[in-house]
Write a protein that holds these residues in place. Structure first.
Motif, short mmCIF file in Angstrom:
data_model
loop_
_atom_site.label_atom_id
_atom_site.label_comp_id
_atom_site.label_asym_id
_atom_site.label_seq_id
_atom_site.Cartn_x
_atom_site.Cartn_y
_atom_site.Cartn_z
N GLN A 101 -22.01 39.41 63.28
CA GLN A 101 -21.81 40.64 62.49
C GLN A 101 -22.07 41.88 63.34
OE1 GLN A 101 -24.10 40.74 58.87
NE2 GLN A 101 -23.37 42.77 58.31
N THR A 102 -23.14 41.87 64.12
CA THR A 102 -23.46 43.01 64.99
C THR A 102 -22.39 43.17 66.06
OG1 THR A 102 -25.82 42.68 64.58
CG2 THR A 102 -25.24 44.03 66.47
N ALA A 103 -21.96 42.06 66.64
CA ALA A 103 -20.93 42.11 67.68
C ALA A 103 -19.64 42.69 67.12
CB ALA A 103 -20.69 40.71 68.24
N ALA A 149 -28.29 44.96 79.50
CA ALA A 149 -28.35 44.98 78.03
C ALA A 149 -26.98 44.72 77.42
CB ALA A 149 -28.90 46.32 77.54
N ALA A 150 -25.93 45.24 78.07
CA ALA A 150 -24.57 45.06 77.55
C ALA A 150 -24.16 43.59 77.53
CB ALA A 150 -23.58 45.87 78.37
N ILE A 155 -30.34 48.94 72.34
CA ILE A 155 -30.02 49.32 73.73
C ILE A 155 -28.68 48.69 74.13
CG2 ILE A 155 -30.74 49.14 76.15
CD1 ILE A 155 -33.68 49.17 75.04
N ALA A 156 -28.47 47.44 73.75
CA ALA A 156 -27.20 46.77 74.05
C ALA A 156 -26.04 47.52 73.41
CB ALA A 156 -27.24 45.33 73.57
N LEU A 157 -26.20 47.92 72.16
CA LEU A 157 -25.13 48.65 71.46
C LEU A 157 -24.86 50.00 72.11
CD1 LEU A 157 -26.11 47.79 67.78
CD2 LEU A 157 -24.23 46.82 69.13
N LEU A 158 -25.93 50.68 72.53
CA LEU A 158 -25.79 51.95 73.25
C LEU A 158 -25.01 51.74 74.55
CD1 LEU A 158 -26.58 54.98 73.78
CD2 LEU A 158 -28.60 54.06 74.95
#
Length: 195
Positions: free
Chosen positions: A110-112, A102-103, A57-60
């Motif tokens: 790595q995800t960031a 979420a953002a 959700i954060a990535l979205l």
């Protein structure tokens, strides 16, 4: 076997919608399963855990915000660009409070690095080139803008400004005027100061 029609993307979007309705901190795999009237176990072929769902959700949210910011900034410079970027964050937070929360999720390095977070920084730096800031002042200014935008939006969403005049839109406009003036007149570093 995965239930027909359920995909990671569909579950992520459902989680994002749920976050906007009840708050990001209330989003779990169980809550999303209830939304689809399925057993929790049937979602684990698409999601590893509630943390995995929250990260998705954060990535979205970061991607949606970056897309909006890119559209808003196209062809703009100076205060016009500053106002456009600021309004993207404020409007997104008002429209999607759960996704906005979420953002702010802390992602592993790595995800960031693979997220749209880098696009946000690049767009802010591009905006700041119009103010002729060089390093390290540009980094200081990126942090300042992020802090002011997020701080104001968070206080406003939490009702922190709802019991006094003037109207929050008037204050927002004045804040952006002040930021523009500061960026145009960025103070020189005090060489005698100790860190």
């Amino acid at each position: 076997m995965a239930r027909a029609g359920l995909t990671t993307e569909r579950l992520t979007l459902a989680g994002a919608e749920l976050a906007d309705e009840v708050g990001f901190d209330q989003v779990t795999v169980s809550a999303v399963a209830r939304r689809f009237d399925v057993k929790v176990a049937s979602l684990y072929s698409h999601l590893k855990s509630s943390q995995d769902l929250r990260t998705r959700i954060a990535l979205l949210a970061l991607e949606e915000l970056a897309d909006r910011a890119a559209d808003a900034l196209a062809g703009r410079a100076g205060k016009d660009a500053l106002t456009a970027l600021a309004n993207v964050y404020r409007d997104y937070a008002r429209e999607h409070p759960g996704r906005y929360a979420a953002a702010q999720l802390r992602l592993d390095p790595q995800t960031a690095a693979a997220s749209a977070g880098g696009r946000h920084a690049q767009m802010t730096r591009a905006l700041l080139r119009g103010y002729d800031l060089t390093e390290p002042d540009q980094t200081h200014a990126v942090r300042l803008l992020g802090s002011v935008f997020h701080g104001y939006v968070s206080l406003e969403l939490g009702g922190g400004f709802s019991h006094s005049a003037p109207d929050t839109q008037e204050t927002w406009s004045r804040v952006l005027d002040a930021l523009d003036a500061l960026l145009r007149n960025w103070p020189a570093p005090d060489r005698g100061a100790t860190p």
